[in-house]
Design a protein around this motif. Structure first.
Motif, short mmCIF file in Angstrom:
data_model
loop_
_atom_site.label_atom_id
_atom_site.label_comp_id
_atom_site.label_asym_id
_atom_site.label_seq_id
_atom_site.Cartn_x
_atom_site.Cartn_y
_atom_site.Cartn_z
N LEU A 98 6.74 -8.42 0.58
CA LEU A 98 6.93 -8.04 1.98
C LEU A 98 5.59 -8.08 2.69
CD1 LEU A 98 9.18 -4.90 1.30
CD2 LEU A 98 9.97 -7.21 1.83
N ALA A 99 5.63 -8.45 3.97
CA ALA A 99 4.41 -8.55 4.78
C ALA A 99 4.63 -7.83 6.10
CB ALA A 99 4.04 -10.01 5.03
N VAL A 100 3.71 -6.96 6.47
CA VAL A 100 3.75 -6.25 7.75
C VAL A 100 2.35 -6.23 8.34
CG1 VAL A 100 5.71 -4.79 7.06
CG2 VAL A 100 3.37 -4.00 6.65
N THR A 101 2.27 -5.84 9.60
CA THR A 101 0.99 -5.71 10.30
C THR A 101 0.87 -4.29 10.83
OG1 THR A 101 1.04 -8.03 10.95
CG2 THR A 101 -0.45 -6.60 12.16
N ALA A 102 -0.24 -3.64 10.55
CA ALA A 102 -0.45 -2.26 11.00
C ALA A 102 -0.55 -2.21 12.52
CB ALA A 102 -1.71 -1.69 10.35
N HIS A 103 0.16 -1.28 13.13
CA HIS A 103 0.16 -1.14 14.58
C HIS A 103 -0.99 -0.29 15.09
CE1 HIS A 103 4.80 -1.95 14.53
NE2 HIS A 103 4.06 -3.00 14.19
N ALA A 104 -1.46 0.63 14.25
CA ALA A 104 -2.51 1.54 14.70
C ALA A 104 -3.39 1.91 13.52
CB ALA A 104 -1.89 2.80 15.33
N GLU A 105 -4.52 2.54 13.84
CA GLU A 105 -5.45 2.99 12.81
C GLU A 105 -4.86 4.19 12.08
OE1 GLU A 105 -9.17 2.05 11.15
OE2 GLU A 105 -8.53 1.30 13.11
N GLY A 106 -4.90 4.16 10.75
CA GLY A 106 -4.38 5.30 10.00
C GLY A 106 -3.82 4.89 8.66
N ASP A 107 -3.04 5.79 8.07
CA ASP A 107 -2.46 5.55 6.76
C ASP A 107 -1.11 4.87 6.88
OD1 ASP A 107 -4.60 6.76 5.57
OD2 ASP A 107 -3.67 8.73 5.45
N VAL A 108 -0.86 3.93 5.98
CA VAL A 108 0.41 3.23 5.89
C VAL A 108 0.99 3.50 4.50
CG1 VAL A 108 1.59 1.00 5.94
CG2 VAL A 108 -0.27 1.47 7.53
N GLY A 109 2.24 3.97 4.46
CA GLY A 109 2.86 4.35 3.20
C GLY A 109 3.96 3.39 2.79
N VAL A 110 4.02 3.12 1.48
CA VAL A 110 5.11 2.34 0.89
C VAL A 110 5.96 3.33 0.09
CG1 VAL A 110 5.72 0.41 -0.59
CG2 VAL A 110 3.62 0.32 0.76
N CYS A 111 7.18 3.58 0.55
CA CYS A 111 8.03 4.63 -0.01
C CYS A 111 9.22 4.02 -0.75
CB CYS A 111 8.52 5.57 1.09
SG CYS A 111 7.17 6.39 2.00
#
Length: 231
Positions: A98-111
């Protein structure tokens, strides 16, 4: 007289030191994790969090092991106040990319969630054995770019490909420094604002105490005059 031979040391340029530092930073990065995901009728989420910059590319590769009557769901979201969900997919099997792009600065979680099928009856002593092995690999920023495909497309040599990788890593370092600079400026503004508020409160307290003291003096003077204690 015999002269003692002088020892010469190699001269390191700033570019060499920077490249060595970047290689060191790259070598200590951990991008993979493997764990057992227990199954349940009402499963709890297991999330893996990573820090990402704005507009950073995130590649998630999840290899899900076999499991009978178990459904593994995946969701990618950020840790912001709105809990933006970038991508959600149910019943993933084998290898999923899967590929995504972060929208904002911060933590991104894979749940992940491992839901046990409702039409299966399992004794409680066997519930602990109902798990699926998750092999997770998360690449962020320069690590998520497929430089081999770029090299094939643009006919780059091995050295040019490595230089392109270093260029991406240097850009990440510059972005990180810019982010830290912005945080420092924001903290400095907060500090100045807090100091100004404390100073204003201190002046207010001093003026209030001075006014209260003057009022007490005039009040006591008037009281003593009424009692003919003073002229």
């Amino acid at each position: 007289m015999l002269r003692r031979p002088t020892q010469t040391w190699p001269k390191f340029t700033s570019l060499t030191l920077l490249l060595a530092l970047l290689c060191l930073l790259q070598s200590v990065q951990v991008s993979a994790i493997k764990f057992a995901l227990p199954a349940s009728r009402f499963p709890a989420e297991k999330c893996i969090w990573n820090t990402a910059h704005t507009h950073a590319l995130i590649i998630v590769t999840a290899n899900v092991g076999p499991g009978i009557s178990q459904r593994v769901d995946i969701e990618i979201r950020d840790a912001g106040a709105d809990r933006n969900v970038y991508l959600s997919k149910k019943d993933i099997k084998a290898e999923t990319r899967l590929a995504v792009t972060a929208h904002a600065e911060g933590d991104v979680g894979v749940c992940f969630k491992n839901t046990l099928s409702s039409d299966v009856t399992i004794p409680p002593e066997r519930m602990a054995n109902m798990t699926r092995i998750i092999d997770l690999d998360i690449d962020i920023g320069a690590d998520a770019i497929d430089y081999n495909a770029i090299a094939n497309q643009e006919s780059l040599s091995g050295l040019e490909t490595e230089m392109r990788k270093l260029e991406g890593i240097v850009k990440e370092v510059v972005d990180e420094l810019e982010y830290l600079k912005q945080r420092e400026e924001r903290f400095a503004d907060t500090n100045i604002s807090t100091n100004q508020r404390v100073q204003n409160f201190a002046w207010f307290t001093i003026l209030s105490l001075a006014g209260l003291g003057a009022w007490q003096i005039f009040h006591l003077r008037a009281f003593f005059k009424r009692k003919y204690l003073i002229d």
